[in-house]
Design a protein around this motif. Structure first.
Motif, mmCIF file in Angstrom:
data_model
loop_
_atom_site.group_PDB
_atom_site.id
_atom_site.type_symbol
_atom_site.label_atom_id
_atom_site.label_comp_id
_atom_site.label_asym_id
_atom_site.label_seq_id
_atom_site.Cartn_x
_atom_site.Cartn_y
_atom_site.Cartn_z
ATOM 1 N N THR A 30 22.689 22.841 -54.676
ATOM 2 C CA THR A 30 23.239 23.350 -55.936
ATOM 3 C C THR A 30 22.274 23.124 -57.089
ATOM 4 O O THR A 30 22.087 24.000 -57.951
ATOM 5 C CB THR A 30 24.575 22.656 -56.227
ATOM 6 N N GLU B 85 19.462 25.662 -56.897
ATOM 7 C CA GLU B 85 19.909 26.993 -57.312
ATOM 8 C C GLU B 85 20.002 27.088 -58.834
ATOM 9 O O GLU B 85 19.586 28.086 -59.437
ATOM 10 C CB GLU B 85 21.259 27.289 -56.674
ATOM 11 N N LYS B 86 20.551 26.044 -59.462
ATOM 12 C CA LYS B 86 20.635 26.051 -60.928
ATOM 13 C C LYS B 86 19.259 26.052 -61.572
ATOM 14 O O LYS B 86 19.017 26.745 -62.567
ATOM 15 C CB LYS B 86 21.437 24.840 -61.401
ATOM 16 N N ASN B 87 18.351 25.283 -61.023
ATOM 17 C CA ASN B 87 16.997 25.252 -61.572
ATOM 18 C C ASN B 87 16.304 26.604 -61.431
ATOM 19 O O ASN B 87 15.566 27.039 -62.328
ATOM 20 C CB ASN B 87 16.175 24.167 -60.881
ATOM 21 N N ALA B 88 16.559 27.303 -60.299
ATOM 22 C CA ALA B 88 15.964 28.626 -60.116
ATOM 23 C C ALA B 88 16.511 29.623 -61.131
ATOM 24 O O ALA B 88 15.764 30.447 -61.679
ATOM 25 C CB ALA B 88 16.226 29.120 -58.690
ATOM 26 N N LYS B 89 17.820 29.544 -61.410
ATOM 27 C CA LYS B 89 18.404 30.437 -62.403
ATOM 28 C C LYS B 89 17.840 30.160 -63.795
ATOM 29 O O LYS B 89 17.578 31.071 -64.573
ATOM 30 C CB LYS B 89 19.922 30.281 -62.414
ATOM 31 N N LYS B 90 17.655 28.882 -64.113
ATOM 32 C CA LYS B 90 17.092 28.539 -65.418
ATOM 33 C C LYS B 90 15.668 29.052 -65.565
ATOM 34 O O LYS B 90 15.288 29.579 -66.617
ATOM 35 C CB LYS B 90 17.117 27.023 -65.604
ATOM 36 N N GLU B 91 14.878 28.920 -64.506
ATOM 37 C CA GLU B 91 13.502 29.406 -64.566
ATOM 38 C C GLU B 91 13.456 30.914 -64.721
ATOM 39 O O GLU B 91 12.641 31.464 -65.477
ATOM 40 C CB GLU B 91 12.747 28.971 -63.295
ATOM 41 N N ALA B 92 14.353 31.639 -64.018
ATOM 42 C CA ALA B 92 14.384 33.103 -64.155
ATOM 43 C C ALA B 92 14.816 33.523 -65.562
ATOM 44 O O ALA B 92 14.268 34.477 -66.144
ATOM 45 C CB ALA B 92 15.339 33.696 -63.121
ATOM 46 N N LYS B 93 15.776 32.789 -66.128
ATOM 47 C CA LYS B 93 16.225 33.098 -67.477
ATOM 48 C C LYS B 93 15.108 32.860 -68.493
ATOM 49 O O LYS B 93 14.911 33.643 -69.437
ATOM 50 C CB LYS B 93 17.444 32.243 -67.799
ATOM 51 N N LYS B 94 14.368 31.764 -68.305
ATOM 52 C CA LYS B 94 13.242 31.486 -69.197
ATOM 53 C C LYS B 94 12.174 32.564 -69.089
ATOM 54 O O LYS B 94 11.581 32.977 -70.090
ATOM 55 C CB LYS B 94 12.635 30.123 -68.867
ATOM 56 N N ARG C 117 12.669 35.758 -68.307
ATOM 57 C CA ARG C 117 13.139 36.966 -68.984
ATOM 58 C C ARG C 117 13.015 36.838 -70.499
ATOM 59 O O ARG C 117 12.634 37.772 -71.193
ATOM 60 C CB ARG C 117 14.589 37.255 -68.584
#
Length: 420
Positions: A355, A358-367, A369
């Motif tokens: 988990t 997964e959260k870290n991957a979402k944060k990196e993708a958001k950064k 963008r």
């Protein structure tokens, strides 16, 4: 602040590997023991006994848990934990000795204890010690009595108990250590009948006894001006003072040193030290007689082993219990329960790690963008705000008339015009 000068020729620098091997300890008090003033003082006295490789200025808070100290003990190189606690229901005091970082944990029940100030009250000549005293510059000499001499034939819990006690302080190398550096003794005595363990703390006092008692009195009177000179009124010759041991003071008193307390100590003295750094000092060994005396300084603790747990915190597996015995069938069932708990714990840990990833991957993708939108790169998903939305957000505020407060004489006319 000025830098303290360190001698380079006579003081040997300790390497990092040797420093890492030195056992370090933390003495804690948790739970209701924070409200017991006597027990809090016992914790401070116990820290004095464990010097110099212990956290002497450690301060606990009510919000602190044992897990907090275990987490912080790793970077500090702590190898032993001593936790004092008092039960709120029964009032019994317990001492837990844990081996960092994963255990085991030994739990003792304290039957009696005496503080340093209590021990000083019963002594005729108590020691006035300070934390900065030279007695606490080196760890004490550990003396164990009453334990099994043949560890191969001893029980498993006694083997573990002896190993934990022996590893509390750095090992002594008789070929390298200086006898003068040993100033304290920590004695751990076990009663074979009651299985109780007594802890006593002593200071080693040494005194030269070369020559007769009369000569020693004469030498001490020369060193200390407050001491009177020997009375030579009944002596006819100076030789009586040097040869007859009963010339001064008559018969010897009961406080004289016994023959068993006299030891011969080899002392190394530097006789030739040159200013040239390349020249090595010549050492000279001298054998001198000394009288050894032990003076107790406290604290005293009388305790007994209750149980041994596998881990430091949580519902860990019990390896030994002094009052409860289990059959082989019950032990096998307990092993199954502990294995099942271990498996569930590992599953929860793996899910948590997945988990977090997964959260870290979402944060990196958001950064990524946001960075692309800031640089106006092609393919960015951020859309600029439309003109319609900007007009809608402004509302009717653009059509409202502008009011200048300077056009009105008083505030009442201004407020009335605003209401219209």
């Amino acid at each position: 602040m000025a830098k303290r000068r360190q001698k380079s020729r006579t003081h040997k620098k300790v390497s990092e590997e040797e420093l890492a091997k030195i056992p370090r300890s933390m003495v804690l008090r948790l739970g209701s023991s924070l409200r017991n003033h006597s027990l809090s003082q016992l914790v401070k006295d116990f820290r004095y006994m464990m010097q110099p490789h212990t956290a002497i200025n450690l301060r606990e808070r009510k919000a602190n848990k044992l897990k907090d100290f275990i987490v912080m003990g790793g970077p500090l190189g702590v190898s032993e934990l001593f936790v004092f606690n008092q039960s709120e229901e029964t009032g019994n005091i317990s001492l837990r000795v844990g081996k960092m970082p994963r255990g085991p944990m030994l739990q003792f029940k304290i039957h009696q204890y005496s503080l340093i100030k209590d021990v000083n009250k019963i002594l005729k000549r108590p020691k006035s010690l300070d934390r900065a005293s030279s007695l606490f510059m080196n760890p004490p000499l550990l003396v164990m009595n009453g334990f099994s001499t043949k560890l191969n034939e001893a029980e498993n819990h006694e083997k573990l108990l002896v190993t934990i006690f022996q590893n509390m302080f750095p090992p002594i190398q008789p070929q390298k250590i200086k006898v003068s550096s040993i100033r304290r003794v920590l004695m751990i005595n076990k009663d074979p009948k009651t299985e109780q363990i007594d802890i006593r703390h002593y200071v080693i006092d040494t005194k030269f006894i070369e020559g007769t008692r009369s000569v020693r009195k004469l030498v001490n009177s020369h060193r200390d001006p407050h001491k009177p000179l020997p009375n030579l009124s009944k002596a006819q010759d100076m030789a009586e003072l040097l040869l007859d041991p009963y010339t001064v003071g008559g018969m010897t008193s009961d406080s004289e040193v016994e023959d068993d307390a006299i030891v011969e100590v080899k002392e190394e003295q530097d006789t030739n030290v040159h200013k040239n750094k390349r020249a090595e000092p010549e050492s000279k060994d001298e054998t001198r007689k000394k009288a050894v005396k032990l003076t107790e300084i406290g604290p005293r603790i009388t305790m007994s082993l209750v149980k041994i747990e596998e881990g430091l915190i949580g519902s860990s597996k019990t390896l030994y219990h002094s009052q409860i015995s289990k059959s082989n069938k019950e032990l096998s069932e307990l092993d199954k329960k502990h294995n099942e708990r271990k498996r569930l714990r590992e599953e929860r840990r793996s899910k948590q790690e997945a988990t977090v990833k997964e959260k870290n991957a979402k944060k990196e993708a958001k950064k990524a963008r946001r960075k692309a939108a800031a640089n106006n790169e092609p393919g960015s998903t951020a859309e600029p705000m439309s003109e319609d939305n900007s007009d809608a957000s402004s509302g009717d505020e653009s059509d409202a008339p502008e009011i200048d407060p300077n056009d009105y004489e008083n505030d009442s006319d201004l407020y009335s015009d605003i209401e219209k």
